[in-house]
Design a protein around this motif. Structure first.
Motif, PDB file in Angstrom:
ATOM      1  N   ALA A   8       0.720  -1.183   0.078  1.00 27.08           N
ATOM      2  CA  ALA A   8       0.108  -0.071   0.174  1.00 27.08           C
ATOM      3  C   ALA A   8       0.771   1.197   0.108  1.00 27.08           C
ATOM      4  O   ALA A   8       0.661   2.353  -0.645  1.00 27.08           O
ATOM      5  N   ASN A   9       1.931   1.027   0.765  1.00 24.83           N
ATOM      6  CA  ASN A   9       2.645   2.504   0.889  1.00 24.83           C
ATOM      7  C   ASN A   9       3.634   2.621  -0.613  1.00 24.83           C
ATOM      8  O   ASN A   9       3.839   3.708  -1.112  1.00 24.83           O
ATOM      9  N   ALA A  10       3.925   1.340  -0.960  1.00 30.95           N
ATOM     10  CA  ALA A  10       4.570   1.674  -2.318  1.00 30.95           C
ATOM     11  C   ALA A  10       3.431   2.278  -3.438  1.00 30.95           C
ATOM     12  O   ALA A  10       3.990   2.866  -4.319  1.00 30.95           O
ATOM     13  N   ARG A  11       2.236   1.767  -3.465  1.00 31.46           N
ATOM     14  CA  ARG A  11       1.463   2.261  -4.320  1.00 31.46           C
ATOM     15  C   ARG A  11       1.362   3.871  -4.152  1.00 31.46           C
ATOM     16  O   ARG A  11       0.894   4.681  -5.079  1.00 31.46           O
ATOM     17  N   ASN A  55       4.079   5.826  -5.274  1.00 33.14           N
ATOM     18  CA  ASN A  55       3.988   5.879  -6.822  1.00 33.14           C
ATOM     19  C   ASN A  55       2.863   6.793  -7.438  1.00 33.14           C
ATOM     20  O   ASN A  55       3.421   7.571  -8.276  1.00 33.14           O
ATOM     21  N   ARG A  56       1.884   7.040  -6.853  1.00 31.22           N
ATOM     22  CA  ARG A  56       0.832   7.932  -7.010  1.00 31.22           C
ATOM     23  C   ARG A  56       1.448   9.267  -6.677  1.00 31.22           C
ATOM     24  O   ARG A  56       0.984  10.278  -7.553  1.00 31.22           O
ATOM     25  N   GLN A  57       2.098   9.425  -5.629  1.00 31.71           N
ATOM     26  CA  GLN A  57       2.791  10.641  -5.425  1.00 31.71           C
ATOM     27  C   GLN A  57       4.012  11.298  -6.293  1.00 31.71           C
ATOM     28  O   GLN A  57       4.626  12.344  -6.362  1.00 31.71           O
ATOM     29  N   GLY A  58       4.370  10.317  -7.127  1.00 36.37           N
ATOM     30  CA  GLY A  58       5.544  10.669  -8.146  1.00 36.37           C
ATOM     31  C   GLY A  58       6.916  10.278  -7.271  1.00 36.37           C
ATOM     32  O   GLY A  58       8.003  10.537  -8.111  1.00 36.37           O
ATOM     33  N   ASN A  59       6.882   9.789  -6.064  1.00 34.47           N
ATOM     34  CA  ASN A  59       8.285   9.347  -5.341  1.00 34.47           C
ATOM     35  C   ASN A  59       8.537   8.030  -5.763  1.00 34.47           C
ATOM     36  O   ASN A  59       8.199   7.134  -5.091  1.00 34.47           O
ATOM     37  N   LYS A  60       9.427   7.868  -6.887  1.00 31.98           N
ATOM     38  CA  LYS A  60       9.654   6.641  -7.320  1.00 31.98           C
ATOM     39  C   LYS A  60      10.568   5.809  -6.461  1.00 31.98           C
ATOM     40  O   LYS A  60      10.526   4.652  -6.242  1.00 31.98           O
ATOM     41  N   ARG A  61      11.496   6.307  -6.020  1.00 30.83           N
ATOM     42  CA  ARG A  61      12.648   6.041  -5.148  1.00 30.83           C
ATOM     43  C   ARG A  61      11.789   5.262  -3.775  1.00 30.83           C
ATOM     44  O   ARG A  61      12.326   4.242  -3.461  1.00 30.83           O
ATOM     45  N   ARG A  62      11.137   6.313  -3.266  1.00 35.98           N
ATOM     46  CA  ARG A  62      10.567   5.700  -2.129  1.00 35.98           C
ATOM     47  C   ARG A  62       9.422   4.314  -2.544  1.00 35.98           C
ATOM     48  O   ARG A  62       9.492   3.256  -1.558  1.00 35.98           O
TER      49      ARG A  62
END
Length: 237
Positions: A62-65, A68-75
């Motif tokens: 859930a945190n990865a999704r 990713n929606r926020q545009g923080n690919k590294r996180r």
């Protein structure tokens, strides 16, 4: 993965003293039921850790999704890596559970085998005691005593069945001869009866002639006169 596995189960590097104490405690004799209970307790603990790992995997996904929606690919990639680590630990937990379950099955089978062997050994010991208590000499003596008592009882019955007194003095041969004579007389009587019946059948039938009626003597008047004379004599007395 080994370090994470140790952290997951809360074990650090064991000291020599700790290893020796664990070895001494494990060397103590445990019954199969104690071992099975301990394994089942461990299985319950692994199931709880499995639930925890599944929840952490879901959280990292859930945190990865979200990242990713926020545009923080590294996180997002960091959360996916942690998810992979939790999945590896989850696989290790499943493997450990499978091994422990297999050991429970083996212990339960060994316990049944041990109880069967114990029952067989108890039966063999009981049979050995019975054979030891029952000697062949005693069996032979008992059978001889039974045979002797049976023979004595047979002799007693024969003695009771023998005639005594006047019956013992009777001549059996003489009685047999008398019985044969009676049989001969019976046969002779039957022959005579049959000959007489045959002669009667062969004689001609005589004509039936009515016999003349004979008047009955008149004795009633004489008896009445005698009664009257006797009565007169009694009145004179």
């Amino acid at each position: 993965p080994r370090v994470m596995f140790r952290k997951l189960f809360g074990h650090g590097r064991a000291s020599p003293t700790t290893s020796a104490s664990n070895a001494s405690s494990d060397s103590r004799a445990h019954s199969p039921m104690d071992a099975i209970d301990r394994i089942k307790t461990t299985l319950e603990m692994l199931e709880k850790k499995e639930s925890l790992m599944a929840r952490k995997i879901a959280e990292e996904l859930a945190n990865a999704r979200e990242a990713n929606r926020q545009g923080n690919k590294r996180r997002a990639l960091q959360h996916l890596k942690k998810k992979k680590l939790y999945e590896a630990q989850l696989d290790a937990l499943a493997t450990s559970q499978l091994k422990l379950q297999e050991q429970v099955i083996m212990l339960e089978g060994s316990k049944a085998t041990s109880e069967t062997y114990g029952a067989l050994r108890s039966g063999a010991d009981a049979m050995r005691r019975m054979v030891k208590e029952t000697k062949i000499e005693d069996v032979d003596a008992t059978m001889d005593a039974i045979s002797e008592q049976t023979e004595q009882m047979r002799q007693v019955q024969e003695a009771l069945g023998q005639p005594v007194g006047f019956a013992a003095e009777l001549d059996e041969d003489e009685l047999e001869e008398e019985l044969a004579e009676l049989d001969a007389l019976d046969v002779e009587d039957k022959l005579l009866d049959s000959e007489l019946a045959r002669e009667l059948e062969e004689e001609p039938a005589m004509p039936s002639v009515p016999l003349p009626s004979v008047p009955a003597p008149a004795i009633a008047a004489d008896e009445e006169a005698e009664l009257k004379a006797l009565q007169a004599e009694m009145e004179l007395l």
